[in-house]
Design an enzyme around this catalytic site. Sequence first.
Site, mmCIF file in Angstrom:
data_model
loop_
_atom_site.group_PDB
_atom_site.id
_atom_site.type_symbol
_atom_site.label_atom_id
_atom_site.label_comp_id
_atom_site.label_asym_id
_atom_site.label_seq_id
_atom_site.Cartn_x
_atom_site.Cartn_y
_atom_site.Cartn_z
ATOM 1 C CG HIS A 56 -2.073 0.919 1.132
ATOM 2 N ND1 HIS A 56 -2.052 2.217 1.570
ATOM 3 C CD2 HIS A 56 -3.318 0.726 0.651
ATOM 4 C CE1 HIS A 56 -3.231 2.785 1.385
ATOM 5 N NE2 HIS A 56 -4.016 1.882 0.831
ATOM 6 C CG PHE A 57 -0.589 2.253 -3.100
ATOM 7 C CD1 PHE A 57 -1.465 1.241 -3.456
ATOM 8 C CD2 PHE A 57 -1.106 3.407 -2.523
ATOM 9 C CE1 PHE A 57 -2.844 1.389 -3.268
ATOM 10 C CE2 PHE A 57 -2.478 3.560 -2.325
ATOM 11 C CZ PHE A 57 -3.345 2.548 -2.698
#
Length: 155
Positions: A56-57
């Site tokens: 993420h991410f």
Amino acid sequence: MTIDEDKIVDIDIHKIMKCLPHRYPFLLVDRILELGEGKIVGLKNVTINEPFFQGHFPDEPVMPGVLVLEAMGQVAAMMIVLRPDMQGMVTYLTGVDKARFRRPVCPGDQLITEALVCKLGGRVGQVKATARVNDEMAAEATFSFVVAKNLLQKG
């Protein structure tokens, strides 16, 4: 502990772990900086080593909003379970209202949460919490909760 006035405190991770049931990787408060009647300020150091950053991410790591809310809730929970009449109890989330995210929380940030009691009657209550990074609002929400010895046995 009797809370007479707002005061600067230094409640470290060892005391936090005695008060909250959460553990790595879900313990999301590192220190309590201020504690007063109906008010608390806590700190979460956000590092690239957090397991959620793997997905993420990866190319633009951002702390998931739901985990920002969780960190805010854990700080608020500390304020409740440090009360003399709530020692040995656990807070359970029953609702989140008016959650808003204002800026991303990224590796290297210090997430500072301030929580204020709105209502506390018996074993149920409501707090308003804000999270800031560098004095800039990152998130805000109102949390409802119940306090109990465990999830299945209320009281």
